[in-house]
Design a protein around this motif. Structure first.
Motif, PDB file in Angstrom:
ATOM      1  N   MET A   1       0.835  -1.188   0.000  1.00 30.76           N
ATOM      2  CA  MET A   1       0.000   0.000   0.000  1.00 30.76           C
ATOM      3  C   MET A   1       0.870   1.239   0.000  1.00 30.76           C
ATOM      4  SD  MET A   1      -2.945   1.130   2.683  1.00 30.76           S
ATOM      5  CE  MET A   1      -1.766   1.481   3.968  1.00 30.76           C
ATOM      6  N   MET A   2       0.467   2.253  -0.804  1.00 31.88           N
ATOM      7  CA  MET A   2       1.263   3.449  -0.969  1.00 31.88           C
ATOM      8  C   MET A   2       0.541   4.610  -0.305  1.00 31.88           C
ATOM      9  SD  MET A   2       2.305   2.744  -4.929  1.00 31.88           S
ATOM     10  CE  MET A   2       0.645   2.220  -5.357  1.00 31.88           C
ATOM     11  N   LEU A   3       0.848   4.852   0.969  1.00 35.63           N
ATOM     12  CA  LEU A   3       0.135   5.878   1.709  1.00 35.63           C
ATOM     13  C   LEU A   3       1.029   6.995   2.209  1.00 35.63           C
ATOM     14  CD1 LEU A   3      -2.300   3.723   3.871  1.00 35.63           C
ATOM     15  CD2 LEU A   3      -2.886   5.142   1.925  1.00 35.63           C
ATOM     16  N   ALA A   4       2.338   6.804   2.210  1.00 33.32           N
ATOM     17  CA  ALA A   4       3.229   7.788   2.801  1.00 33.32           C
ATOM     18  C   ALA A   4       3.088   9.128   2.105  1.00 33.32           C
ATOM     19  CB  ALA A   4       4.677   7.315   2.698  1.00 33.32           C
ATOM     20  N   GLY A   5       2.990  10.184   2.916  1.00 29.35           N
ATOM     21  CA  GLY A   5       2.963  11.532   2.385  1.00 29.35           C
ATOM     22  C   GLY A   5       1.621  11.974   1.861  1.00 29.35           C
ATOM     23  N   CYS A   6       0.539  11.209   2.095  1.00 30.13           N
ATOM     24  CA  CYS A   6      -0.761  11.594   1.586  1.00 30.13           C
ATOM     25  C   CYS A   6      -1.293  12.801   2.342  1.00 30.13           C
ATOM     26  CB  CYS A   6      -1.770  10.434   1.730  1.00 30.13           C
ATOM     27  SG  CYS A   6      -1.368   9.024   0.705  1.00 30.13           S
ATOM     28  N   ALA A   7      -1.808  13.757   1.599  1.00 31.98           N
ATOM     29  CA  ALA A   7      -2.448  14.896   2.236  1.00 31.98           C
ATOM     30  C   ALA A   7      -3.830  14.502   2.709  1.00 31.98           C
ATOM     31  CB  ALA A   7      -2.541  16.045   1.230  1.00 31.98           C
ATOM     32  N   PRO A   8      -4.350  15.147   3.750  1.00 30.55           N
ATOM     33  CA  PRO A   8      -5.700  14.825   4.199  1.00 30.55           C
ATOM     34  C   PRO A   8      -6.706  15.064   3.096  1.00 30.55           C
ATOM     35  CG  PRO A   8      -4.547  16.168   5.824  1.00 30.55           C
ATOM     36  CD  PRO A   8      -3.695  16.158   4.597  1.00 30.55           C
ATOM     37  N   GLY A   9      -7.632  14.139   2.941  1.00 27.29           N
ATOM     38  CA  GLY A   9      -8.623  14.254   1.880  1.00 27.29           C
ATOM     39  C   GLY A   9      -9.745  15.194   2.256  1.00 27.29           C
ATOM     40  N   GLN A  10     -10.443  15.668   1.241  1.00 24.11           N
ATOM     41  CA  GLN A  10     -11.632  16.459   1.466  1.00 24.11           C
ATOM     42  C   GLN A  10     -12.771  15.496   1.700  1.00 24.11           C
ATOM     43  OE1 GLN A  10     -12.079  19.665  -1.245  1.00 24.11           O
ATOM     44  NE2 GLN A  10     -14.295  19.687  -1.100  1.00 24.11           N
ATOM     45  N   ALA A  11     -13.444  15.605   2.811  1.00 22.96           N
ATOM     46  CA  ALA A  11     -14.386  14.584   3.246  1.00 22.96           C
ATOM     47  C   ALA A  11     -15.577  14.485   2.322  1.00 22.96           C
ATOM     48  CB  ALA A  11     -14.871  14.878   4.661  1.00 22.96           C
ATOM     49  N   VAL A  12     -15.985  13.250   2.031  1.00 25.76           N
ATOM     50  CA  VAL A  12     -17.233  12.998   1.342  1.00 25.76           C
ATOM     51  C   VAL A  12     -18.362  12.978   2.356  1.00 25.76           C
ATOM     52  CG1 VAL A  12     -18.521  11.286   0.036  1.00 25.76           C
ATOM     53  CG2 VAL A  12     -16.176  11.782  -0.570  1.00 25.76           C
ATOM     54  N   ALA A  13     -18.128  12.365   3.509  1.00 23.36           N
ATOM     55  CA  ALA A  13     -19.081  12.408   4.607  1.00 23.36           C
ATOM     56  C   ALA A  13     -18.593  13.440   5.616  1.00 23.36           C
ATOM     57  CB  ALA A  13     -19.179  11.029   5.255  1.00 23.36           C
ATOM     58  N   SER A  14     -19.445  13.795   6.565  1.00 21.48           N
ATOM     59  CA  SER A  14     -19.081  14.848   7.506  1.00 21.48           C
ATOM     60  C   SER A  14     -17.982  14.408   8.454  1.00 21.48           C
ATOM     61  CB  SER A  14     -20.324  15.283   8.294  1.00 21.48           C
ATOM     62  OG  SER A  14     -20.883  14.172   8.980  1.00 21.48           O
ATOM     63  N   THR A  15     -17.958  13.135   8.800  1.00 22.70           N
ATOM     64  CA  THR A  15     -16.896  12.606   9.651  1.00 22.70           C
ATOM     65  C   THR A  15     -16.409  11.298   9.079  1.00 22.70           C
ATOM     66  OG1 THR A  15     -18.489  11.458  11.059  1.00 22.70           O
ATOM     67  CG2 THR A  15     -17.836  13.674  11.740  1.00 22.70           C
ATOM     68  N   ALA A  16     -15.125  11.024   9.250  1.00 25.73           N
ATOM     69  CA  ALA A  16     -14.562   9.771   8.753  1.00 25.73           C
ATOM     70  C   ALA A  16     -15.007   8.618   9.630  1.00 25.73           C
ATOM     71  CB  ALA A  16     -13.043   9.858   8.733  1.00 25.73           C
ATOM     72  N   PRO A  17     -15.380   7.487   9.036  1.00 24.07           N
ATOM     73  CA  PRO A  17     -15.755   6.327   9.846  1.00 24.07           C
ATOM     74  C   PRO A  17     -14.541   5.706  10.512  1.00 24.07           C
ATOM     75  CG  PRO A  17     -15.735   5.783   7.512  1.00 24.07           C
ATOM     76  CD  PRO A  17     -15.494   7.255   7.607  1.00 24.07           C
ATOM     77  N   HIS A  18     -14.796   4.916  11.525  1.00 23.04           N
ATOM     78  CA  HIS A  18     -13.714   4.230  12.216  1.00 23.04           C
ATOM     79  C   HIS A  18     -13.308   2.997  11.418  1.00 23.04           C
ATOM     80  CE1 HIS A  18     -14.147   6.786  15.700  1.00 23.04           C
ATOM     81  NE2 HIS A  18     -15.432   6.523  15.747  1.00 23.04           N
ATOM     82  N   GLY A  19     -12.007   2.770  11.290  1.00 28.45           N
ATOM     83  CA  GLY A  19     -11.531   1.615  10.556  1.00 28.45           C
ATOM     84  C   GLY A  19     -11.663   0.336  11.365  1.00 28.45           C
ATOM     85  N   GLU A  20     -12.092  -0.730  10.694  1.00 18.00           N
ATOM     86  CA  GLU A  20     -12.210  -2.013  11.363  1.00 18.00           C
ATOM     87  C   GLU A  20     -10.892  -2.770  11.370  1.00 18.00           C
ATOM     88  OE1 GLU A  20     -14.294  -0.963   9.022  1.00 18.00           O
ATOM     89  OE2 GLU A  20     -16.175  -0.674  10.120  1.00 18.00           O
ATOM     90  N   THR A  21     -10.000  -2.434  10.466  1.00 15.14           N
ATOM     91  CA  THR A  21      -8.714  -3.108  10.364  1.00 15.14           C
ATOM     92  C   THR A  21      -7.597  -2.063  10.383  1.00 15.14           C
ATOM     93  OG1 THR A  21      -8.588  -3.019   7.952  1.00 15.14           O
ATOM     94  CG2 THR A  21      -9.806  -4.877   8.917  1.00 15.14           C
ATOM     95  N   ALA A  22      -6.365  -2.535  10.552  1.00 15.33           N
ATOM     96  CA  ALA A  22      -5.224  -1.615  10.537  1.00 15.33           C
ATOM     97  C   ALA A  22      -5.131  -0.900   9.188  1.00 15.33           C
ATOM     98  CB  ALA A  22      -3.942  -2.379  10.837  1.00 15.33           C
TER      99      ALA A  22
END
Length: 305
Positions: A1-22
């Motif tokens: 997975m390529m996640l390093a350095g990602c800027a925060p996204g503009q939310a589609v929903a009002s709050t981000a859901p909690h992740g079920e996995t790492a």
């Protein structure tokens, strides 16, 4: 997975859901969003999206379709860096097994029930694409009038069959990468391995062949014993492994377009030294979809320059 350095996204929903996995927790931290889509006639299911903070309202929109593992979270993770660099909005529907039981309910269009009875067109899996496009445009206040499609493995089965069935009115381009089996453009073979038995009016060769689609094939996707390789007799007749099946599908379609005397706007691109790997195919796919590396329609399968 390529996640390093990602800027925060503009939310589609009002709050981000909690992740079920790492993995999911990392995705949400990187700005990925997920919402439950219920704006169609079938069952509700999750849709994952990503839009970096600096991606404008007129950004291109790309659907990414996952494989048979229904692992939308893995797929969107492999596309984040590419989307951020190109300022593209990602949409990754999660066709989970509860809402879409079996391969036919997802990758084959879900035209019939298990007993063979016809489903209403608004309940086909293909009928999810346009409403999702409209919903995300509304949520994100986007202005793009069209979308592109990319699918890998089982997702590639969905994409090329969607194109054969006419696509949607806002479809601009498509890439089908490393599909395990194909709907050959052969009226003597029944769907999902041919075009016989499609719902009336869907098969229109002039329309299907005019849609800009690239068959994208990894040159190392040649394992005849790959665990998820479809092994129905009709699939085995297409070739011993995915590379051979993709080349056969493209060649058959090109010959069919020539016989029908209709323009052929498909291309075929090889990705050297890549096997059955979405992460390895995605960088080439994004060049085809949003760059200037377009394969020549109707040319033999070959790598990009």
């Amino acid at each position: 997975m390529m996640l390093a350095g990602c800027a925060p996204g503009q939310a589609v929903a009002s709050t981000a859901p909690h992740g079920e996995t790492a993995l999911q927790k990392k995705l949400f931290e990187a700005g990925v969003q997920r919402f439950i889509f219920d704006g169609w006639a079938g069952p509700a299911f999750p849709v994952w999206t990503y839009r970096s903070a600096d991606t404008p309202a007129d950004a291109p929109i790309l659907f990414v379709f996952h494989g048979v593992q229904r692992d939308a979270d893995k797929y969107i993770g492999e596309w984040i860096d590419l989307a951020r660099a190109r300022k593209i909005v990602l949409i990754v529907p999660e066709y989970d097994r509860k809402a879409f039981p079996g391969v036919a309910a997802y990758s084959h269009g879900w035209f019939t029930e298990k007993d063979g009875s016809a489903r209403a067109p608004e309940k086909w899996s293909f009928a999810t694409v346009e409403p999702i496009f409209a919903e995300v445009r509304k949520r994100e206040k986007l202005t793009a009038e069209t979308y592109a499609l990319y699918g890998h493995s089982g997702g590639a089965q969905f994409v090329h069959r969607y194109v054969l069935a006419g696509g949607g009115p806002h479809l601009a381009r498509a890439v089908s990468a490393n599909a395990g089996s194909y709907a050959m453009t052969d009226p003597a073979i029944r769907w999902p391995f041919g075009i016989a038995g499609l719902p009336p009016g869907l098969w229109n060769p002039a329309k299907a062949f005019a849609l800009p689609m690239t068959v994208l094939l990894g040159t190392d996707d040649i394992d005849p014993d790959y665990p998820s390789l479809p092994r129905q007799p009709e699939a085995m007749a297409q070739g011993p492994f995915r590379l051979a099946r993709g080349e056969a599908f493209y060649a058959r379609a090109r010959s069919r377009a020539l016989a029908d005397k209709v323009p052929f706007n498909w291309g075929c691109t090889l990705v050297p030294r890549v096997g059955h790997d979405n992460g390895g195919m995605a960088p080439v796919a994004i060049r085809i979809l949003f760059g200037d590396a377009r394969p020549q329609p109707g040319a033999d399968c070959s790598p990009l320059p």
